[in-house]
Design a protein around this motif. Structure first.
Motif, PDB file in Angstrom:
ATOM      1  N   GLY A   1      -9.966  37.170  66.991  1.00 55.70           N
ATOM      2  CA  GLY A   1     -10.260  35.991  66.188  1.00 55.70           C
ATOM      3  C   GLY A   1      -9.915  34.683  66.855  1.00 55.70           C
ATOM      4  N   GLY A   2      -9.993  34.645  68.179  1.00 57.66           N
ATOM      5  CA  GLY A   2      -9.686  33.412  68.897  1.00 57.66           C
ATOM      6  C   GLY A   2      -8.219  33.238  69.236  1.00 57.66           C
ATOM      7  N   ASN A   3      -7.353  34.118  68.753  1.00 57.15           N
ATOM      8  CA  ASN A   3      -5.921  34.068  69.066  1.00 57.15           C
ATOM      9  C   ASN A   3      -5.563  35.176  70.051  1.00 57.15           C
ATOM     10  OD1 ASN A   3      -5.591  31.929  67.306  1.00 57.15           O
ATOM     11  ND2 ASN A   3      -4.954  33.242  65.596  1.00 57.15           N
ATOM     12  N   TYR A   4      -4.454  34.957  70.767  1.00 52.24           N
ATOM     13  CA  TYR A   4      -3.978  35.941  71.726  1.00 52.24           C
ATOM     14  C   TYR A   4      -2.631  36.488  71.262  1.00 52.24           C
ATOM     15  CZ  TYR A   4      -7.580  34.011  74.759  1.00 52.24           C
ATOM     16  OH  TYR A   4      -8.788  33.593  75.283  1.00 52.24           O
ATOM     17  N   TYR A   5      -2.454  37.803  71.439  1.00 54.98           N
ATOM     18  CA  TYR A   5      -1.243  38.462  70.975  1.00 54.98           C
ATOM     19  C   TYR A   5      -0.697  39.383  72.062  1.00 54.98           C
ATOM     20  CZ  TYR A   5      -3.084  36.890  66.505  1.00 54.98           C
ATOM     21  OH  TYR A   5      -3.587  36.123  65.489  1.00 54.98           O
ATOM     22  N   LYS A   6       0.632  39.497  72.078  1.00 50.46           N
ATOM     23  CA  LYS A   6       1.281  40.381  73.033  1.00 50.46           C
ATOM     24  C   LYS A   6       2.452  41.081  72.349  1.00 50.46           C
ATOM     25  CE  LYS A   6       3.184  40.665  77.692  1.00 50.46           C
ATOM     26  NZ  LYS A   6       3.556  39.944  78.942  1.00 50.46           N
ATOM     27  N   SER A   7       2.680  42.333  72.727  1.00 55.77           N
ATOM     28  CA  SER A   7       3.799  43.110  72.189  1.00 55.77           C
ATOM     29  C   SER A   7       5.028  42.889  73.057  1.00 55.77           C
ATOM     30  CB  SER A   7       3.434  44.600  72.158  1.00 55.77           C
ATOM     31  OG  SER A   7       4.536  45.370  71.710  1.00 55.77           O
ATOM     32  N   TYR A   8       6.129  42.504  72.418  1.00 55.61           N
ATOM     33  CA  TYR A   8       7.392  42.280  73.121  1.00 55.61           C
ATOM     34  C   TYR A   8       8.482  43.000  72.353  1.00 55.61           C
ATOM     35  CZ  TYR A   8      11.298  39.781  75.309  1.00 55.61           C
ATOM     36  OH  TYR A   8      12.469  39.465  75.987  1.00 55.61           O
TER      37      TYR A   8
END
Length: 366
Positions: free
Chosen positions: A107-114
Motif C-alpha cells: 500500500g505504498g508503505n515499507y515494512y521490516k521485521s526487527y
C-alpha cells in the motif's frame, strides 16, 4: 498384550528425545563464532541468541534451516499472512519479509521485521534506535496470523475433530473407537475427580465443556512445545492471560448472591471487620486468575530455557565427557517436561474448577 507397555515406553522415549534434536533442526551454526566475539564467548552468545529466538513468536512457520556451500541461508517451512493496520488495512505474505532480511512493500508503505516485530521503514529498511537500543520507527497494529496463532487454530480444529467423533459414537449408543478410547478415561477423570468434587453434582455440568477444553488445549499445546517445531504458545504471557481471563469472567458472571455477599459483607463477622476485609476479598478476585496466568507462563518458559541451556552446554564442552553428561541431563529433563506439560494442564483445570465451585457454593449462614 505384553508388547503394549514396551511400545508405549518407546513412544514416550521418542517424544522425550525430540527436544534434543531442536538445535540440529534449527541450524544454530554454533561452529561459527558470533560477530565481533571470539572463542567460547562467541558460542555462548550464539546459544543465548538461539534461546531468545526459540522463545519468541514469528510471522512464518519455519521447520528448520540450513546453509548451502555458497553461504546462502535456506529456510524450510511456509509463510503466514501478515495483517497490519497502518492508515488502513495492509495484508501481505510474510515471505516478503524473508525472516527479517528483506523489506516488504504494501500500500505504498515499507515494512521490516526487527526482533519478530514489524515496523514501518523506508525503502532501504532503516531501523532507527534510541539510546536504549529500542526502535523509534512507527509500529503499526499487528493482527497477523503468527506461528502461535496458527498453532492455536490447528489445535482447536484437532480438538473439534476428536470430540466430535466421540460425541457421534455416544449418540449411536456405541463406545468410542480409536483416539476416543484414549480420551474417554481422561474425560471421566476430569468429571469425577475434578469437576464434581470441587463444583458439586448440582452445578458441575455447566462448566464441564470449559474444563475439558482448557485441559486438553493446554496439554496438547505444551506437548507441541517439546517438539522441533519451535511452537511455544503457553510461554506467551498474552495467551496465558487470555486463558486466565476466561476463568475470571466465567467465575464472576456465574457467581450467585452468596458468593458476592461473602466478599462485600461477610456474614458472621463484626461490622468493622467487614469494612476491613471487603477490599482484601475484592483484591482476591483478581489475584486468583493472575496466579493462574503467572504459574502457567513461568513454568513453561523456565522449562524451555533450562532445557535449551543444558543442550547448549554440549557445544561449549566440546568433549565426550561433558557432552555426554549434558545429553543425559537434557534427556532426563525432557522426560520431566512431559510430566510438567500434563501437570500444568491439570493444575490450571483444577484451580479453575475450585474457583467455579466457590462461585456457586450455597452457604447456610443461619
Amino acid at each position: 498384550m505384553q508388547r503394549k507397555p514396551v511400545v508405549s515406553l518407546l513412544f514416550f522415549l521418542l517424544i522425550a528425545f525430540l527436544p534434543l534434536s531442536v538445535l540440529a533442526q534449527e541450524d544454530m551454526h554454533l561452529e561459527e563464532i558470533a560477530p565481533g566475539v571470539e572463542g567460547e564467548q562467541g558460542v555462548k552468545e550464539e546459544i543465548k541468541e538461539y534461546i531468545d529466538h526459540h522463545l519468541l513468536d514469528s510471522h512464518d512457520f519455519s521447520l528448520f534451516s540450513y546453509t548451502k556451500d555458497n553461504g546462502e541461508h535456506v529456510y524450510v517451512g511456509f509463510p503466514l499472512p501478515v495483517i497490519l493496520w497502518d492508515d488502513g488495512l495492509k495484508v501481505f505474505s510474510s515471505s516478503k519479509l524473508h525472516h527479517g532480511e528483506a523489506v516488504a512493500e504494501a500500500g505504498g508503505n515499507y515494512y521490516k521485521s526487527y526482533h519478530n516485530k514489524i515496523y514501518r521503514t523506508n525503502a532501504e529498511g532503516d531501523i532507527n534506535l534510541d539510546d536504549h537500543h529500542h526502535p523509534t520507527n512507527v509500529k503499526p497494529l499487528d493482527f497477523s496470523i503468527t506461528k502461535n496463532v496458527f498453532t492455536i487454530l490447528i489445535v482447536g480444529l484437532l480438538m473439534l475433530w476428536m470430540f466430535s467423533s466421540m460425541a457421534k459414537s455416544y449418540k449411536k449408543g456405541a463406545l468410542p473407537k480409536g483416539m476416543g478410547r484414549f480420551l474417554e478415561p481422561i474425560v471421566l477423570y476430569i468429571r469425577d475427580d475434578i469437576a464434581i468434587p470441587n463444583i458439586g453434582k448440582k452445578h458441575y455440568k455447566r462448566y464441564m465443556s470449559f474444563l475439558l477444553t482448557i485441559f486438553f488445549f493446554i496439554w496438547i499445546i505444551n506437548l507441541l512445545g517439546l517438539t522441533p517445531l519451535g511452537v511455544n504458545v503457553t510461554n506467551n504471557i498474552a495467551v496465558t492471560f487470555a486463558l486466565a481471563l476466561l476463568t475470571f469472567l466465567i467465575t464472576n458472571f456465574t457467581a450467585n448472591k452468596s458468593y458476592w455477599g461473602h466478599i462485600f459483607w461477610m456474614p458472621g463477622v463484626p461490622k468493622l471487620m467487614r469494612i476491613v476485609l471487603a477490599p482484601i476479598e475484592l483484591l482476591g478476585i483478581f489475584i486468583k486468575p493472575f496466579s493462574l496466568l503467572i504459574r502457567l507462563y513461568a513454568n513453561i518458559t523456565a522449562g524451555h530455557i533450562v532445557l535449551m541451556s543444558i543442550i547448549g552446554l554440549m557445544f561449549i564442552f566440546k568433549n565426550w565427557i561433558g557432552s555426554s553428561l549434558s545429553f543425559g541431563l537434557a534427556f532426563a529433563l525432557a522426560l520431566l517436561e512431559l510430566l510438567v506439560a500434563a501437570l500444568q494442564a491439570y493444575i490450571f483445570t483444577m484451580l479453575s474448577a475450585l474457583y467455579f465451585g466457590q462461585a456457586v457454593e450455597e452457604h447456610d449462614d443461619h
